[in-house]
Design an enzyme around this catalytic site. Structure first.
Site, mmCIF file in Angstrom:
data_model
loop_
_atom_site.group_PDB
_atom_site.id
_atom_site.type_symbol
_atom_site.label_atom_id
_atom_site.label_comp_id
_atom_site.label_asym_id
_atom_site.label_seq_id
_atom_site.Cartn_x
_atom_site.Cartn_y
_atom_site.Cartn_z
ATOM 1 C CB CYS A 1 -1.004 -0.230 1.062
ATOM 2 S SG CYS A 1 -2.089 -1.398 1.077
ATOM 3 C CG HIS B 1 -2.954 3.519 2.630
ATOM 4 N ND1 HIS B 1 -3.844 3.139 1.607
ATOM 5 C CD2 HIS B 1 -2.923 2.150 3.386
ATOM 6 C CE1 HIS B 1 -4.294 1.885 1.572
ATOM 7 N NE2 HIS B 1 -3.479 1.351 2.593
ATOM 8 C CG ASN C 1 -6.662 -0.756 1.850
ATOM 9 O OD1 ASN C 1 -5.933 -0.254 0.864
ATOM 10 N ND2 ASN C 1 -6.189 -1.170 2.855
HETATM 11 O O1 UT7 Z 1 -3.660 -1.270 3.787
HETATM 12 C C1 UT7 Z 1 -2.436 -1.610 4.434
HETATM 13 C C2 UT7 Z 1 -2.650 -1.866 6.100
HETATM 14 N N1 UT7 Z 1 -3.852 -2.232 6.334
HETATM 15 C C3 UT7 Z 1 -4.673 -1.708 7.336
HETATM 16 O O2 UT7 Z 1 -4.053 -0.829 7.714
HETATM 17 C C4 UT7 Z 1 -5.587 -2.417 7.694
HETATM 18 C C5 UT7 Z 1 -5.721 -2.012 9.297
HETATM 19 N N2 UT7 Z 1 -6.724 -3.045 10.228
HETATM 20 C C6 UT7 Z 1 -7.834 -2.779 10.007
HETATM 21 O O3 UT7 Z 1 -8.672 -1.826 9.421
HETATM 22 C C7 UT7 Z 1 -8.717 -3.410 11.036
HETATM 23 O O4 UT7 Z 1 -8.021 -4.302 11.930
HETATM 24 C C8 UT7 Z 1 -9.875 -4.511 10.455
HETATM 25 C C9 UT7 Z 1 -10.896 -3.640 9.761
HETATM 26 C C10 UT7 Z 1 -9.211 -5.454 9.622
HETATM 27 C C11 UT7 Z 1 -10.460 -5.211 11.555
HETATM 28 O O5 UT7 Z 1 -11.233 -4.322 12.326
HETATM 29 P P1 UT7 Z 1 -10.924 -4.514 14.049
HETATM 30 O O6 UT7 Z 1 -12.044 -3.190 14.674
HETATM 31 O O7 UT7 Z 1 -9.479 -4.195 14.254
HETATM 32 O O8 UT7 Z 1 -11.510 -5.573 14.382
HETATM 33 P P2 UT7 Z 1 -10.588 -7.008 15.036
HETATM 34 O O9 UT7 Z 1 -9.646 -7.462 14.059
HETATM 35 O O10 UT7 Z 1 -10.157 -6.402 16.447
HETATM 36 O O11 UT7 Z 1 -11.989 -7.954 15.205
HETATM 37 C C12 UT7 Z 1 -12.939 -7.694 16.058
HETATM 38 C C13 UT7 Z 1 -14.021 -8.716 16.000
HETATM 39 C C14 UT7 Z 1 -13.567 -10.142 15.761
HETATM 40 O O12 UT7 Z 1 -14.637 -11.030 16.630
HETATM 41 P P3 UT7 Z 1 -14.413 -11.365 17.937
HETATM 42 O O13 UT7 Z 1 -13.078 -12.207 17.976
HETATM 43 O O14 UT7 Z 1 -14.087 -10.273 18.795
HETATM 44 O O15 UT7 Z 1 -15.553 -12.370 18.342
HETATM 45 C C15 UT7 Z 1 -13.506 -10.501 14.489
HETATM 46 O O16 UT7 Z 1 -13.502 -11.594 13.902
HETATM 47 O O17 UT7 Z 1 -14.525 -8.470 14.703
HETATM 48 C C16 UT7 Z 1 -14.606 -9.552 14.144
HETATM 49 N N3 UT7 Z 1 -14.697 -9.247 12.326
HETATM 50 C C17 UT7 Z 1 -15.742 -8.993 11.729
HETATM 51 N N4 UT7 Z 1 -17.196 -8.869 12.132
HETATM 52 C C18 UT7 Z 1 -18.120 -8.786 11.348
HETATM 53 C C19 UT7 Z 1 -13.364 -9.042 11.687
HETATM 54 N N5 UT7 Z 1 -14.091 -8.711 10.552
HETATM 55 C C20 UT7 Z 1 -15.405 -8.640 10.560
HETATM 56 C C21 UT7 Z 1 -16.381 -8.414 9.659
HETATM 57 N N6 UT7 Z 1 -17.681 -8.333 9.926
HETATM 58 N N7 UT7 Z 1 -16.025 -7.942 8.181
#
Ligand code: UT7
Length: 345
Positions: free
Chosen positions: A127, A266, A296
């Site tokens: 990215c 980004h 993204n």
């Molecule tokens: O482009 C280059 C770099 N990329 C980035 O900078 C992306 C960075 N990361 C992010 O944007 C975020 O971490 C994500 C959008 C990928 C995930 O969001 P988050 O708020 O950090 O969620 P998390 O990974 O802490 O997950 C929280 C919960 C989990 O469930 P449990 O374990 O708490 O039951 C995930 O399984 O949210 C769940 N989850 C979802 N739930 C519904 C993760 N993705 C989804 C989804 N829909 N799409």
């Protein structure tokens, strides 16, 4: 938490003709739009979750058979038209989703644009690719190797996204954006300032496609062919590194945070944009946003954000702009420019 106000270095004078001046910008998005509702029909997620946790409402996605070079050619031709030129000396293509592992995609893109025999190569900084691509283009100009360079950021992450992974499927979209850089004076509108580029390979595993390279040529499972990301760790590092890189480039440029009118960084997640704004102690309104419409788009993210901010009138000639990105590698980068008076296509 906020970082301390930048204490600038005195600006190092650059000779006229050695600066890279942004003089054209073009973008292209594949026509197919995938709203959150389409993803939530297939996976265990919802429009509410995606919008609240990422700020994304929809993304553009290629149809089967359409590849990264198709997007890059469209954006590249538009950038050339915007710069009112049909010739450059080099084409730099930033992409993580090349048409094939070998050869690079840039020579094919150059050929299809009608730029036969020019230097052409790919840059893979995920990215951050567009920032690395612009720095490479600016370097070719500063070294006297090229007078004009076409820098394209194009990615089709839908081709490497695991269709069963709700975290990545919800975030990524496809697209392309391109700029023309020409040799000019560092005092002109559009002249790119210094760059800050960095990497941390110790965290290479946080964002990766596990198989398909020389380390593991044949995937042990389908999942190993796909892009993986340790979302939470990447989230924190994205905020920290983009804020730090912005500070470093401003220091090199002899500018202060308050001198920046617009941050075009980004578009990884709307909450990351807010986090960078908080860490820098800057109003969130200074941060350009188009993530809602395109998601993204990896290497295409920064030029697509520049383009939509110009279209909406948010970005205007003469404004002090900071460009920044963060991605796999890990990698990060920033540069500054005063926005030029150009027509966006
Ligand atoms: O482009 C280059 C770099 N990329 C980035 O900078 C992306 C960075 N990361 C992010 O944007 C975020 O971490 C994500 C959008 C990928 C995930 O969001 P988050 O708020 O950090 O969620 P998390 O990974 O802490 O997950 C929280 C919960 C989990 O469930 P449990 O374990 O708490 O039951 C995930 O399984 O949210 C769940 N989850 C979802 N739930 C519904 C993760 N993705 C989804 C989804 N829909 N799409």
């Amino acid at each position: 938490m906020t970082l301390a106000e930048v204490v600038p270095f005195p600006r190092v004078p650059q000779p006229d003709g050695s600066a890279a001046v942004l003089c054209g910008l073009g973008t292209w998005l594949p026509p197919r739009v995938v709203p959150n509702a389409e993803i939530s029909r297939r996976l265990d997620t919802s429009d509410d979750w995606i919008r609240a946790r990422t700020g994304i409402r929809q993304r553009h996605v290629v149809e089967p058979g359409m590849c990264t070079s198709d997007l890059a050619v469209e954006a590249g031709m538009r950038a050339l038209k915007s710069a009112d030129t049909d010739h450059v000396d080099a084409v730099v293509l930033a992409t993580t989703t090349p048409d094939r592992p070998c050869p690079a995609t840039a020579p094919d893109v150059a050929h299809r644009i009608g730029l036969d025999r020019v230097a052409a190569f790919d840059v893979n900084a995920v990215c951050t690719g567009f920032l690395y691509g612009m720095a490479s283009g600016a370097g070719l100009i500063a070294a006297g190797v090229a007078e004009r360079v076409l820098v394209i950021g194009a990615d089709t992450f839908s081709t490497i996204t695991d269709p069963d992974c709700r975290a990545t499927a919800a975030i990524f979209g496809d697209g392309a954006g391109a700029v023309v850089l020409r040799a000019g004076s560092p005092h002109e509108l559009g002249a790119l300032g210094p760059f800050d580029l960095g990497s941390d390979g110790a965290d290479a595993d946080l964002i990766m496609v596990p198989a398909g390279g020389s380390r593991r040529r044949t995937p042990a499972s389908d999942a190993e062919r796909y892009f993986t990301m340790a979302g939470k760790a990447v989230f924190r590092k994205a905020i920290f590194q983009m804020a730090g890189s912005a500070q470093s480039v401003l220091r090199k440029a002899g500018l202060r945070l308050r001198d920046v009118d617009k941050f075009v960084i980004h578009q990884a997640n709307a909450r990351i944009l807010n986090g960078v704004a908080d860490m820098l102690g800057q109003p969130a309104g200074k941060f350009v946003r188009n993530i809602e419409q395109v998601g993204n788009t990896a290497a295409a993210s920064v030029p697509l954000a520049m383009s939509s901010a110009c279209e909406s009138g948010e970005l205007r000639a003469g404004q002090q702009v900071l460009l920044g990105a963060f991605g796999g590698g890990l990698t990060w980068g920033s540069t500054v420019l005063r926005w030029p008076a150009i027509e966006i296509l």
